[in-house]
Design an enzyme around this catalytic site. Sequence first.
Site, PDB file in Angstrom:
ATOM      1  N   ASP A 103      32.184  34.622  41.766  1.00  0.00           N
ATOM      2  CA  ASP A 103      32.626  34.379  43.138  1.00  0.00           C
ATOM      3  C   ASP A 103      31.569  34.906  44.104  1.00  0.00           C
ATOM      4  OD1 ASP A 103      33.428  37.099  42.804  1.00  0.00           O
ATOM      5  OD2 ASP A 103      35.505  36.518  42.558  1.00  0.00           O
ATOM      6  N   PHE A 152      42.472  33.234  44.201  1.00  0.00           N
ATOM      7  CA  PHE A 152      42.538  34.199  43.105  1.00  0.00           C
ATOM      8  C   PHE A 152      43.246  33.573  41.906  1.00  0.00           C
ATOM      9  CE2 PHE A 152      44.160  37.890  40.813  1.00  0.00           C
ATOM     10  CZ  PHE A 152      42.998  38.650  40.725  1.00  0.00           C
TER      11      PHE A 152
END
Length: 179
Positions: A103, A152
């Site tokens: 990420d 997430f």
Amino acid sequence: MIKLHDLEFEPYLGPEKIQDTVKQLAEELSKDYSSKTPIFLGILNGAFMFLSDLLKYYKGDCEVSFTKLASYKGTSSSGEVSTLLGAGNLKDRDVIVIEDIVDTGLTLEHIVSQLKKEGVASFKIASLFFKPEAYKKSLPIDYVGLEIPNKFIVGYGLDYNGLGRNLPEIYQLKSSIDD
């Protein structure tokens, strides 16, 4: 829908899609490293399931090592990376870094710095999941399984405060009405 600790997660990717993606990455790596014996460097804890399945499909000689890093607290990056377990001697070796997810790129930056200090012959980065919206670094991700939104996720090695790693599928954090 599942609940881990205080959060609810909804189904996102099934086991078949994950395995198809892992097989495709293994085929690419097998082709690119057919004349070499790379070391697959798994980043613990998250990459253990991905690396295990990837090696089942990899066609060629290879070695395996692991390193353990930490950068997450809850559902977000802490902004700092800690090395909890080193990988051993990688000098003059061809290394394939195996990440479950990229990420922000903070962990990768730390790993690449360590690999350069070790004096590896070469390194490439392979990640099952990549969040381009969240990526803040300029390092190339050489092998990307799936690009996903900046949400997430848990399952298939990824966790939320220790839970969810054992799930064979991927779940994403349930969106609130305010999102």
